[in-house]
Design a protein around this motif. Structure first.
Motif, PDB file in Angstrom:
ATOM      1  N   ASP A  32      46.888  31.567  50.176  1.00  0.00           N
ATOM      2  CA  ASP A  32      48.314  31.920  50.119  1.00  0.00           C
ATOM      3  C   ASP A  32      49.104  30.706  50.604  1.00  0.00           C
ATOM      4  O   ASP A  32      48.525  29.634  50.835  1.00  0.00           O
ATOM      5  CB  ASP A  32      48.615  33.185  50.958  1.00  0.00           C
ATOM      6  N   GLU A  92      55.046  39.002  41.438  1.00  0.00           N
ATOM      7  CA  GLU A  92      55.337  39.344  40.024  1.00  0.00           C
ATOM      8  C   GLU A  92      56.660  38.681  39.610  1.00  0.00           C
ATOM      9  O   GLU A  92      57.709  39.331  39.502  1.00  0.00           O
ATOM     10  CB  GLU A  92      55.404  40.876  39.887  1.00  0.00           C
ATOM     11  N   LYS A  97      54.529  32.431  39.108  1.00  0.00           N
ATOM     12  CA  LYS A  97      53.209  32.365  38.449  1.00  0.00           C
ATOM     13  C   LYS A  97      53.067  31.018  37.713  1.00  0.00           C
ATOM     14  O   LYS A  97      52.036  30.369  37.787  1.00  0.00           O
ATOM     15  CB  LYS A  97      53.026  33.523  37.462  1.00  0.00           C
ATOM     16  N   SER A 119      51.554  43.075  36.690  1.00  0.00           N
ATOM     17  CA  SER A 119      51.985  44.414  36.277  1.00  0.00           C
ATOM     18  C   SER A 119      52.495  44.384  34.838  1.00  0.00           C
ATOM     19  O   SER A 119      52.280  45.317  34.077  1.00  0.00           O
ATOM     20  CB  SER A 119      53.080  44.924  37.210  1.00  0.00           C
TER      21      SER A 119
HETATM   22  N1  LIG Z   1      50.965  46.142  44.258  1.00  0.00           N
HETATM   23  C1  LIG Z   1      50.294  46.764  43.302  1.00  0.00           C
HETATM   24  O1  LIG Z   1      50.012  47.975  43.407  1.00  0.00           O
HETATM   25  C2  LIG Z   1      49.831  46.008  42.090  1.00  0.00           C
HETATM   26  C3  LIG Z   1      48.890  46.620  41.238  1.00  0.00           C
HETATM   27  C4  LIG Z   1      48.399  45.884  40.138  1.00  0.00           C
HETATM   28  C5  LIG Z   1      48.861  44.606  39.899  1.00  0.00           C
HETATM   29  N2  LIG Z   1      49.801  44.050  40.732  1.00  0.00           N
HETATM   30  C6  LIG Z   1      50.225  42.685  40.434  1.00  0.00           C
HETATM   31  O2  LIG Z   1      49.492  41.817  41.274  1.00  0.00           O
HETATM   32  C7  LIG Z   1      50.307  40.683  41.625  1.00  0.00           C
HETATM   33  C8  LIG Z   1      50.421  40.602  43.143  1.00  0.00           C
HETATM   34  O3  LIG Z   1      51.048  41.790  43.605  1.00  0.00           O
HETATM   35  P1  LIG Z   1      51.080  42.184  45.155  1.00  0.00           P
HETATM   36  O4  LIG Z   1      51.503  43.582  45.209  1.00  0.00           O
HETATM   37  O5  LIG Z   1      49.828  41.736  45.821  1.00  0.00           O
HETATM   38  O6  LIG Z   1      52.294  41.248  45.643  1.00  0.00           O
HETATM   39  P2  LIG Z   1      52.691  40.832  47.130  1.00  0.00           P
HETATM   40  O7  LIG Z   1      54.131  40.556  47.107  1.00  0.00           O
HETATM   41  O8  LIG Z   1      52.148  41.829  48.106  1.00  0.00           O
HETATM   42  O9  LIG Z   1      51.859  39.476  47.359  1.00  0.00           O
HETATM   43  C9  LIG Z   1      52.080  38.315  46.623  1.00  0.00           C
HETATM   44  C10 LIG Z   1      51.556  37.152  47.457  1.00  0.00           C
HETATM   45  O10 LIG Z   1      51.615  35.964  46.669  1.00  0.00           O
HETATM   46  C11 LIG Z   1      51.887  34.912  47.566  1.00  0.00           C
HETATM   47  N3  LIG Z   1      52.312  33.717  46.824  1.00  0.00           N
HETATM   48  C12 LIG Z   1      53.507  33.461  46.216  1.00  0.00           C
HETATM   49  N4  LIG Z   1      53.479  32.223  45.683  1.00  0.00           N
HETATM   50  C13 LIG Z   1      52.240  31.711  45.939  1.00  0.00           C
HETATM   51  C14 LIG Z   1      51.616  30.460  45.659  1.00  0.00           C
HETATM   52  N5  LIG Z   1      52.273  29.495  45.005  1.00  0.00           N
HETATM   53  N6  LIG Z   1      50.354  30.270  46.075  1.00  0.00           N
HETATM   54  C15 LIG Z   1      49.686  31.230  46.766  1.00  0.00           C
HETATM   55  N7  LIG Z   1      50.244  32.433  47.077  1.00  0.00           N
HETATM   56  C16 LIG Z   1      51.500  32.650  46.674  1.00  0.00           C
HETATM   57  C17 LIG Z   1      52.955  35.489  48.480  1.00  0.00           C
HETATM   58  O11 LIG Z   1      53.082  34.734  49.672  1.00  0.00           O
HETATM   59  C18 LIG Z   1      52.390  36.892  48.730  1.00  0.00           C
HETATM   60  O12 LIG Z   1      51.556  36.940  49.863  1.00  0.00           O
HETATM   61  C19 LIG Z   1      51.669  40.897  40.948  1.00  0.00           C
HETATM   62  O13 LIG Z   1      51.712  40.192  39.755  1.00  0.00           O
HETATM   63  C20 LIG Z   1      51.692  42.407  40.717  1.00  0.00           C
HETATM   64  O14 LIG Z   1      52.507  42.762  39.624  1.00  0.00           O
HETATM   65  C21 LIG Z   1      50.270  44.717  41.832  1.00  0.00           C
END
Ligand SMILES: NC(=O)c1ccc[n+]([C@@H]2O[C@H](COP(=O)([O-])OP(=O)(O)OC[C@H]3O[C@@H](n4cnc5c(N)ncnc54)[C@H](O)[C@@H]3O)[C@@H](O)[C@H]2O)c1
Length: 286
Positions: A32, A92, A97, A119
């Motif tokens: 992260d 997201e 990304k 998502s």
């Molecule tokens: N939350 C859910 O239930 C869920 C379910 C399926 C898919 N998703 C997808 O999974 C992905 C992550 O979701 P989440 O809920 O874990 O989000 P989150 O906000 O909890 O975590 C995202 C993490 O990414 C980190 N980040 C941002 N830029 C970064 C970089 N350049 N390098 C490394 N880390 C970086 C942030 O610091 C944060 O800790 C999203 O695309 C979301 O749509 C989420």
């Protein structure tokens, strides 16, 4: 053979994926941006491991030290030349990304596979950022990852058959059931789920009902294990909002317009479980 996984993003999904993979014996490098996020991730994995151990047979024989010996926590790409497979779980948000993939293409070997956990963001669009788009696939894990068997696997326009097979075999090795779908906004899951959660938020905003009762209707009336608003809190209301914006933009259809109440809650930092409060209150963040 796949041995080392680079898991990018240590938020809600990245931490659970790191835990799950390490539980099945894979080596994980969890990255992260900041040390404080990494510290929170360690604490979350330690806490959740004890909970998952109660129901997951393969975790029962494992100690927390053994689990942690399989996970490298980092804020840099230092060890990434040994990575065989990337599972990306950053915020997201397209620009976020995009930046991550431009970094990964510089630090990873040419033969690395990329699983985009998203998502709603287009897998084909992410693949277009990479030198070998055939190695990019969508891997939409369900939350909480160690307890959910189904994974929606998304075939982008250029994803090769071999990349699909490798993804299926890897998921089966973690006792998951992959369901392969084609790349289209929101795939199957979130094209429907995001609409449902958003419509429930509109109903609360229009004072048709209170959050508790909206969820009760779905639990008791339709037999859902969890109501849509509690599901929104679990996913993260910021992720719901970003997903709706993506669906709205990609389909160009007003049915995906986010409820103003959702926008207001995200502006106020009410993100659900991860902030301690959303439609419901939680004693612990994360
Ligand atoms: N939350 C859910 O239930 C869920 C379910 C399926 C898919 N998703 C997808 O999974 C992905 C992550 O979701 P989440 O809920 O874990 O989000 P989150 O906000 O909890 O975590 C995202 C993490 O990414 C980190 N980040 C941002 N830029 C970064 C970089 N350049 N390098 C490394 N880390 C970086 C942030 O610091 C944060 O800790 C999203 O695309 C979301 O749509 C989420």
């Amino acid at each position: 053979m796949l041995q080392t996984f680079g898991v990018i993003g240590a938020g809600v999904m990245g931490t659970d994926i790191a835990l799950d993979l390490a539980g099945y014996g894979y080596k994980v490098i969890l990255k992260d941006l900041h040390e404080e996020v990494i510290l929170r991730a360690k604490e979350k994995i330690r806490r959740e491991f004890r909970v998952y151990q109660l129901t997951q047979k393969h975790l029962k024989a494992l100690s927390v030290d053994e689990l942690f010996s399989r996970i490298v926590f980092t804020t840099t790409y230092e060890a990434f030349e040994e990575v065989d497979y990337i599972i990306e779980n950053v915020t997201e948000h397209w620009e976020t990304k995009k930046r991550v993939y431009s970094e990964l293409r510089e630090v990873c070997r040419d033969d690395v596979y990329y699983a985009v956990n998203t998502s709603c963001i287009s897998i084909t669009k992410v693949a277009a950022l990479m030198p070998r788009p055939e190695l990019v696939i969508g891997m939409h894990f369900m939350n909480p990852v160690p307890l959910k068997e189904m994974v929606e696997v998304i075939r982008g326009m250029h994803t090769s058959d071999e990349t699909v097979s490798v993804a299926e075999e890897f998921l089966q090795s973690c006792r998951k059931t992959p369901v392969v779908v084609n790349d289209f906004p929101g795939f199957v899951t979130n094209r429907v789920l995001m609409l449902m959660i958003n419509e429930c938020i509109w109903a609360v905003q229009d004072r048709v009902s209170k959050p508790q009762d909206v969820d009760k209707i779905f639990r008791m009336g339709f037999g859902h294990k969890m109501g849509p608003l509690a599901t929104g809190d679990l996913i993260g209301l910021d992720t719901i909002l970003n997903s709706l914006y993506t669906l709205y933009e990609q389909f160009n259809d007003p049915k995906f317009r986010p409820a103003p109440l959702l926008v207001k809650m995200v502006d106020a930092g009410l993100l659900g479980r991860k902030s301690g409060k959303g439609f419901f209150e939680y004693t612990r963040k994360g």
